[in-house]
Design a protein around this motif. Structure first.
Motif, PDB file in Angstrom:
ATOM      1  N   GLN A 151       3.379  11.936  18.930  1.00 29.51           N
ATOM      2  CA  GLN A 151       4.219  13.111  18.710  1.00 29.51           C
ATOM      3  C   GLN A 151       5.651  12.839  19.166  1.00 29.51           C
ATOM      4  N   SER A 152       5.791  12.079  20.237  1.00 30.76           N
ATOM      5  CA  SER A 152       7.112  11.781  20.791  1.00 30.76           C
ATOM      6  C   SER A 152       7.918  10.826  19.917  1.00 30.76           C
ATOM      7  N   VAL A 153       7.237   9.978  19.129  1.00 29.27           N
ATOM      8  CA  VAL A 153       7.947   8.964  18.334  1.00 29.27           C
ATOM      9  C   VAL A 153       7.907   9.258  16.839  1.00 29.27           C
ATOM     10  N   GLU A 154       7.344  10.390  16.440  1.00 33.80           N
ATOM     11  CA  GLU A 154       7.138  10.666  15.013  1.00 33.80           C
ATOM     12  C   GLU A 154       8.440  10.686  14.223  1.00 33.80           C
ATOM     13  N   ALA A 155       9.486  11.264  14.761  1.00 31.06           N
ATOM     14  CA  ALA A 155      10.760  11.345  14.033  1.00 31.06           C
ATOM     15  C   ALA A 155      11.316   9.949  13.763  1.00 31.06           C
ATOM     16  N   GLU A 156      11.204   9.066  14.744  1.00 32.38           N
ATOM     17  CA  GLU A 156      11.705   7.702  14.571  1.00 32.38           C
ATOM     18  C   GLU A 156      10.856   6.935  13.553  1.00 32.38           C
ATOM     19  N   LEU A 157       9.549   7.146  13.573  1.00 30.39           N
ATOM     20  CA  LEU A 157       8.683   6.478  12.599  1.00 30.39           C
ATOM     21  C   LEU A 157       9.022   6.926  11.178  1.00 30.39           C
ATOM     22  N   LYS A 158       9.309   8.205  11.011  1.00 30.17           N
ATOM     23  CA  LYS A 158       9.693   8.717   9.687  1.00 30.17           C
ATOM     24  C   LYS A 158      11.007   8.092   9.221  1.00 30.17           C
ATOM     25  N   ALA A 159      11.907   7.855  10.155  1.00 23.54           N
ATOM     26  CA  ALA A 159      13.172   7.199   9.813  1.00 23.54           C
ATOM     27  C   ALA A 159      12.919   5.758   9.373  1.00 23.54           C
ATOM     28  N   PHE A 160      12.029   5.048  10.079  1.00 23.82           N
ATOM     29  CA  PHE A 160      11.668   3.687   9.689  1.00 23.82           C
ATOM     30  C   PHE A 160      10.997   3.671   8.313  1.00 23.82           C
ATOM     31  N   ASP A 161      10.182   4.700   8.022  1.00 28.07           N
ATOM     32  CA  ASP A 161       9.484   4.771   6.729  1.00 28.07           C
ATOM     33  C   ASP A 161      10.458   4.732   5.549  1.00 28.07           C
TER      34      ASP A 161
ATOM     35  N   ARG B 242       0.826  -1.200   0.000  1.00 27.26           N
ATOM     36  CA  ARG B 242       0.000   0.000   0.000  1.00 27.26           C
ATOM     37  C   ARG B 242       0.865   1.257   0.000  1.00 27.26           C
ATOM     38  N   ASP B 243       0.279   2.370  -0.393  1.00 25.67           N
ATOM     39  CA  ASP B 243       0.975   3.656  -0.374  1.00 25.67           C
ATOM     40  C   ASP B 243       0.519   4.443   0.860  1.00 25.67           C
ATOM     41  N   THR B 244       1.250   4.291   1.952  1.00 22.82           N
ATOM     42  CA  THR B 244       0.958   5.033   3.174  1.00 22.82           C
ATOM     43  C   THR B 244       2.269   5.190   3.942  1.00 22.82           C
ATOM     44  N   SER B 245       2.252   5.197   5.259  1.00 24.10           N
ATOM     45  CA  SER B 245       3.472   5.326   6.053  1.00 24.10           C
ATOM     46  C   SER B 245       3.178   4.923   7.481  1.00 24.10           C
ATOM     47  N   PHE B 246       4.227   4.710   8.269  1.00 27.00           N
ATOM     48  CA  PHE B 246       4.038   4.434   9.690  1.00 27.00           C
ATOM     49  C   PHE B 246       3.332   5.603  10.364  1.00 27.00           C
ATOM     50  N   VAL B 247       3.737   6.806  10.010  1.00 21.74           N
ATOM     51  CA  VAL B 247       3.156   7.991  10.638  1.00 21.74           C
ATOM     52  C   VAL B 247       1.667   8.088  10.338  1.00 21.74           C
ATOM     53  N   GLU B 248       1.296   7.923   9.062  1.00 18.80           N
ATOM     54  CA  GLU B 248      -0.115   8.005   8.678  1.00 18.80           C
ATOM     55  C   GLU B 248      -0.922   6.868   9.298  1.00 18.80           C
ATOM     56  N   ALA B 249      -0.359   5.647   9.274  1.00 19.64           N
ATOM     57  CA  ALA B 249      -1.069   4.498   9.830  1.00 19.64           C
ATOM     58  C   ALA B 249      -1.289   4.672  11.332  1.00 19.64           C
ATOM     59  N   ALA B 250      -0.282   5.183  12.039  1.00 14.09           N
ATOM     60  CA  ALA B 250      -0.396   5.377  13.481  1.00 14.09           C
ATOM     61  C   ALA B 250      -1.455   6.432  13.813  1.00 14.09           C
ATOM     62  N   LYS B 251      -1.484   7.506  13.036  1.00 11.38           N
ATOM     63  CA  LYS B 251      -2.490   8.553  13.261  1.00 11.38           C
ATOM     64  C   LYS B 251      -3.891   8.015  12.993  1.00 11.38           C
ATOM     65  N   HIS B 252      -4.025   7.193  11.951  1.00 11.52           N
ATOM     66  CA  HIS B 252      -5.323   6.585  11.637  1.00 11.52           C
ATOM     67  C   HIS B 252      -5.780   5.695  12.780  1.00 11.52           C
ATOM     68  N   PHE B 253      -4.861   4.905  13.317  1.00 11.31           N
ATOM     69  CA  PHE B 253      -5.167   4.025  14.444  1.00 11.31           C
ATOM     70  C   PHE B 253      -5.622   4.836  15.648  1.00 11.31           C
ATOM     71  N   SER B 254      -4.908   5.911  15.900  1.00 12.83           N
ATOM     72  CA  SER B 254      -5.223   6.752  17.049  1.00 12.83           C
ATOM     73  C   SER B 254      -6.625   7.334  16.926  1.00 12.83           C
ATOM     74  N   GLU B 255      -6.977   7.749  15.715  1.00 15.66           N
ATOM     75  CA  GLU B 255      -8.273   8.390  15.476  1.00 15.66           C
ATOM     76  C   GLU B 255      -9.430   7.398  15.474  1.00 15.66           C
ATOM     77  N   THR B 256      -9.224   6.202  14.907  1.00 20.46           N
ATOM     78  CA  THR B 256     -10.332   5.252  14.746  1.00 20.46           C
ATOM     79  C   THR B 256     -10.486   4.274  15.903  1.00 20.46           C
TER      80      THR B 256
END
Length: 407
Positions: A88-98, A64-78
């Motif tokens: 917010q505290s782990v966003e930089a690390e998730l972007k690095a994993f992406d 799929r075309d998404t990211s850890f950051v987007e998936a995590a935010k979706h999980f948080s919201e739904t």
């Protein structure tokens, strides 16, 4: 131990469980969470000299075309799984994993999973089978070199595929290799293609899904040839975990189970895929075979899995057990299991990676890891289906490894 870095390469990298693994690992690395739910943090395993959290780095394949950051935010919201402050505290690390995630493959995944594919993976639709295996292996090798990793453990967390075709169950390794060279259509599904790529790259492999993965004779051969460790299949996190604990009680007390009915509802992406009857059949079989193995006879059973979108990542299982006691008296036991699918599964993934890396570091670098049976619904080459006995095997392995280290 030397602080060598270890890679976790996830198939289905931006899925629910995978994203929870990434968020959880980063939270552990930064001291933002405790260790509840992590088997490897039980005191019994403290002398194993397991890899520290800061040694682990994540990459993977995704369709799929998404990211850890987007998936995590979706999980948080739904589903309310992650607190916004944590994300917010782990966003930089998730972007690095992406940056470590590459396009996977759509070979034999079925129509439902294919419908989720993004443009990044569709561009590889015309590859030959050999080109696909080489590309996937190359991605893992590049990840290992880029991050200077001593070892990589590949974990399949992708959505459940349709059942493997019968012909794949009898293929020898030689026949499989020949088919991959010349066949127009793959004789094995994507989960097995990923596993072949992982083994060719010298990686350990864990299959946390009901899909075939390495649970085929040809792949058992390949693991021996490439001298790699592997294990699976299908993570045991909820209703089936309860069955593997409760069914032995009925057997040991000689209570005759007449019927066992389980209804499951959940609303995440895995639930959406399992709404397809073809994909669902693979999961139902994985959940249903356990009772016969433990009880020694087959009661009437019913396992239902229904997709309820509003549930999000939360899942509920209702079970009704009808049994017969002394003087042929009929009685029943009912239970309700409610939990967050990804929160239950993610720590087990981290546990298995640590235990697998420890076995690799021990020097035992080949074959099925039967000591991990307690983590799976359908563990390969398992000697017992009962959870307690499977867990004892993990403790026995840990004791042996600890004794070797101290001698």
């Amino acid at each position: 131990m030397t602080k060598q870095r270890i890679g976790i390469w996830i198939i289905g990298a931006w899925g629910g469980v995978s994203t929870t693994v990434a968020v959880g690992l980063t939270a552990l690395q930064k001291g933002l969470t405790g260790t509840s739910g992590l088997v490897s943090e039980n005191p019994f395993f403290e002398n194993l000299n397991l890899a520290d959290w800061d040694q682990l780095v994540i990459g993977g394949h995704e369709i799929r075309d998404t990211s850890f950051v987007e998936a995590a935010k979706h999980f948080s919201e739904t589903s309310g799984v992650f607190h916004p402050a944590l994300l917010q505290s782990v966003e930089a690390e998730l972007k690095a994993f992406d940056k470590n995630v590459k396009p996977g493959t759509l070979i034999q995944v079925g129509d439902t999973i294919r419908s989720l594919a993004g443009n990044s993976v569709l561009q590889f639709d015309q590859e030959s089978l050999q080109e696909t295996v080489s590309r996937l292996s190359g991605d893992i090798r590049e990840f290992q070199e880029q991050h200077d990793l001593a070892h990589v453990v590949v974990v399949n967390l992708a959505s459940t595929e349709p059942p493997v075709v019968e012909s794949a169950k009898t293929l020898t390794l030689a026949e499989l290799k020949e088919a991959l060279k010349s066949a127009d259509t793959s004789p094995v599904p994507a989960s097995t293609i990923y596993a072949i790529a992982a083994m060719n790259a010298g990686c350990s492999h864990l299959n946390f899904t009901p899909s075939a993965g390495t649970d085929l004779p040809a792949l058992v051969e390949l693991a021996e040839e490439e001298q790699v460790l592997h294990g699976g299949r299908d993570g045991k996190t909820g209703e089936t975990l309860m069955k593997s604990v409760l069914a032995p009680m009925f057997a040991h007390r000689n209570l005759n189970v007449m019927s066992w009915v389980g209804h499951n509802i959940f609303g995440n992406l895995d639930g959406k895929v399992l709404d397809d009857p073809v994909n669902k059949s693979n999961k139902v079989h994985s959940k249903d075979h356990l009772l016969t193995e433990i009880l020694g006879y087959k009661p009437q059973t019913l396992v239902s899995i229904e997709y309820i979108e509003s549930m999000g990542d939360w899942k509920t299982a209702w079970d009704h057990i009808h049994f017969q006691g002394f003087l042929d008296t009929k009685m029943s036991l009912q239970f309700t299991w409610q939990g967050t699918d990804s929160i239950l599964a993610a720590p087990l993934v981290l546990d298995m990676v640590r235990f697998t890396e420890r076995e690799w570091r021990r020097g035992n670098q080949s074959g099925v890891m039967t000591h991990l049976s307690s983590f799976f619904k359908s563990p390969m080459q398992a000697t017992t289906p009962e959870f307690e006995r499977q867990y004892q095997q993990l403790e026995e392995w840990a004791k042996l490894v600890s004794e070797e280290s101290s001698s």
